[in-house]
Write an enzyme that holds these catalytic residues in place. Structure first.
Site, PDB file in Angstrom:
ATOM      1  N   THR A 182      -1.389   7.734  -0.711  1.00 20.54           N
ATOM      2  CA  THR A 182      -2.696   7.418  -1.174  1.00 20.54           C
ATOM      3  C   THR A 182      -3.725   6.447  -0.264  1.00 20.54           C
ATOM      4  O   THR A 182      -4.953   6.324  -0.796  1.00 20.54           O
ATOM      5  CB  THR A 182      -2.542   6.899  -2.631  1.00 20.54           C
ATOM      6  N   ASP A 195       0.884  -3.096  12.236  1.00 16.89           N
ATOM      7  CA  ASP A 195       1.164  -3.826  10.561  1.00 16.89           C
ATOM      8  C   ASP A 195       1.156  -4.653  10.338  1.00 16.89           C
ATOM      9  O   ASP A 195       2.072  -5.122  11.301  1.00 16.89           O
ATOM     10  CB  ASP A 195       2.274  -2.336  10.041  1.00 16.89           C
ATOM     11  N   ARG A 241       0.867  -1.565   0.035  1.00 17.61           N
ATOM     12  CA  ARG A 241      -0.086  -0.324   0.101  1.00 17.61           C
ATOM     13  C   ARG A 241       1.341   1.583   0.057  1.00 17.61           C
ATOM     14  O   ARG A 241       1.778   1.459   0.551  1.00 17.61           O
ATOM     15  CB  ARG A 241      -0.580  -0.245   1.580  1.00 17.61           C
ATOM     16  N   ASP A 275       4.892  -5.973   9.087  1.00 19.60           N
ATOM     17  CA  ASP A 275       5.832  -5.390  10.294  1.00 19.60           C
ATOM     18  C   ASP A 275       6.357  -6.194  11.254  1.00 19.60           C
ATOM     19  O   ASP A 275       6.740  -6.733  11.844  1.00 19.60           O
ATOM     20  CB  ASP A 275       5.460  -4.040  10.437  1.00 19.60           C
TER      21      ASP A 275
HETATM   22  C1  PRP Z   1      -1.264  -4.935   4.989  1.00 17.04           C
HETATM   23  C2  PRP Z   1      -1.822  -5.742   4.652  1.00 17.04           C
HETATM   24  C3  PRP Z   1      -2.696  -6.028   2.798  1.00 17.04           C
HETATM   25  C4  PRP Z   1      -3.426  -4.308   2.642  1.00 17.04           C
HETATM   26  C5  PRP Z   1      -4.454  -4.452   3.785  1.00 17.04           C
HETATM   27  O1  PRP Z   1      -0.153  -4.936   3.858  1.00 17.04           O
HETATM   28  O2  PRP Z   1      -1.421  -7.251   4.967  1.00 17.04           O
HETATM   29  O3  PRP Z   1      -2.304  -6.788   2.028  1.00 17.04           O
HETATM   30  O4  PRP Z   1      -1.972  -4.080   3.731  1.00 17.04           O
HETATM   31  O5  PRP Z   1      -4.921  -2.956   3.578  1.00 17.04           O
HETATM   32  P1  PRP Z   1      -5.755  -2.320   2.347  1.00 17.04           P
HETATM   33  O6  PRP Z   1      -7.119  -3.731   2.129  1.00 17.04           O
HETATM   34  O7  PRP Z   1      -6.533  -0.997   2.532  1.00 17.04           O
HETATM   35  O8  PRP Z   1      -5.022  -2.123   0.707  1.00 17.04           O
HETATM   36  P2  PRP Z   1       1.164  -3.655   3.374  1.00 17.04           P
HETATM   37  O9  PRP Z   1       0.764  -3.035   2.018  1.00 17.04           O
HETATM   38  O10 PRP Z   1       1.229  -3.506   4.389  1.00 17.04           O
HETATM   39  O11 PRP Z   1       2.817  -4.780   3.189  1.00 17.04           O
HETATM   40  P3  PRP Z   1       3.589  -6.314   3.375  1.00 17.04           P
HETATM   41  O12 PRP Z   1       2.384  -6.423   3.509  1.00 17.04           O
HETATM   42  O13 PRP Z   1       4.022  -5.901   2.739  1.00 17.04           O
HETATM   43  O14 PRP Z   1       4.031  -4.705   4.847  1.00 17.04           O
HETATM   44  N1  URA Z   2      -2.754  -2.856   6.477  1.00 16.87           N
HETATM   45  C1  URA Z   2      -2.062  -3.801   7.800  1.00 16.87           C
HETATM   46  O1  URA Z   2      -1.055  -4.379   8.577  1.00 16.87           O
HETATM   47  N2  URA Z   2      -2.427  -3.292   9.416  1.00 16.87           N
HETATM   48  C2  URA Z   2      -3.592  -2.134   9.301  1.00 16.87           C
HETATM   49  O2  URA Z   2      -4.625  -1.966  10.174  1.00 16.87           O
HETATM   50  C3  URA Z   2      -4.480  -1.912   7.570  1.00 16.87           C
HETATM   51  C4  URA Z   2      -3.156  -2.715   6.456  1.00 16.87           C
END
Ligand code: PRP
Ligand code: URA
Length: 207
Positions: A106, A198, A102, A201
């Site tokens: 944005t 997150d 994400r 993370d």
């Molecule tokens: C997080 C999560 C989803 C997304 C959800 O991933 O694991 O993929 O955000 O958010 P959304 O429903 O608003 O799209 P992130 O972008 O943090 O990537 P990561 O898993 O690599 O940390």
């Molecule tokens: N991605 C995450 O990992 N946690 C949230 O709460 C939203 C998006």
């Protein structure tokens, strides 16, 4: 259709994952355990066929799972944490990967990787991601799969926001969504409240 799987053991384990003091080692283990338990529910409608077998005692008719073969498709990174639990249940499943992150400003998903099994369009696909926040990542991943010809897709999340569930249901009404919890809302940074922070993370220990 949205399925909330509120089994007490799943809720107990999720409660530990939500705590800010839970470290990566326990977070990983709990996510794997919950994924296996959710896997029972998500595979509940897999058809069975009668087959003749022979036990050490006599011939009999036993049950065998039939129907479409399975593919698990985690959304990287955090979705990876749900793969091993499902593989414990269905070791023959194939695994594809969709890389999305994400954008911090944005909140829109950005695609950086896609590698899927060649016969993905013939399989029942389970898309995994612990967090369904705005629903943008899930919608894009499902769209990518549909563009590859997939018609049988289920979505498996740990924690969802009502906003994300609404968006995925509206854009992909044919996709059943399985979640362990529907939380209150999104905050201004599009994080789920109360959520668990997150997920990527916390799982990988990157912050
Ligand atoms: C997080 C999560 C989803 C997304 C959800 O991933 O694991 O993929 O955000 O958010 P959304 O429903 O608003 O799209 P992130 O972008 O943090 O990537 P990561 O898993 O690599 O940390
Ligand atoms: N991605 C995450 O990992 N946690 C949230 O709460 C939203 C998006």
């Amino acid at each position: 259709m949205i399925h909330v799987i509120n089994h007490p053991m799943i809720q107990h384990k999720l409660g530990i994952m939500r705590r800010k003091e839970t470290g990566s080692k326990d977070f990983r283990q709990l996510l794997k355990e919950i994924s296996l338990l959710m896997g029972y529910e998500i595979t509940r409608d897999i058809p069975l066929t009668d087959i003749e077998i022979e036990t050490p005692i006599c011939k009999t008719v036993a049950k065998e799972a039939s129907g479409r073969k399975l593919a698990i498709v985690p959304i990287l990174r955090a979705g990876l944490g749900m793969v091993d639990g499902i593989l414990d249940l269905i070791p023959v499943a194939k695994v594809g990967h969709i890389g999305l992150y994400r954008d911090e400003k944005t909140h829109e998903p950005v695609v950086y990787y896609c590698k899927l099994p060649d016969d993905i369009q013939n399989r029942l696909v389970i898309v995994t991601d612990p967090m369904l926040a705005t629903g943008g990542s899930a919608c894009d991943a499902i769209r990518m799969l549909k563009d590859r010809g997939c018609r049988y897709i289920k979505m498996m999340n740990l924690v969802a926001a009502p906003e994300g569930l609404e968006r995925v249901s509206a854009e992909h009404p044919d996709v059943d969504i399985y979640v362990a919890a529907v939380d209150e809302r999104l905050n201004d940074d599009a994080y789920i409240v109360p959520g668990l922070g997150d997920a990527g993370d916390r799982y990988f220990g990157t912050k």
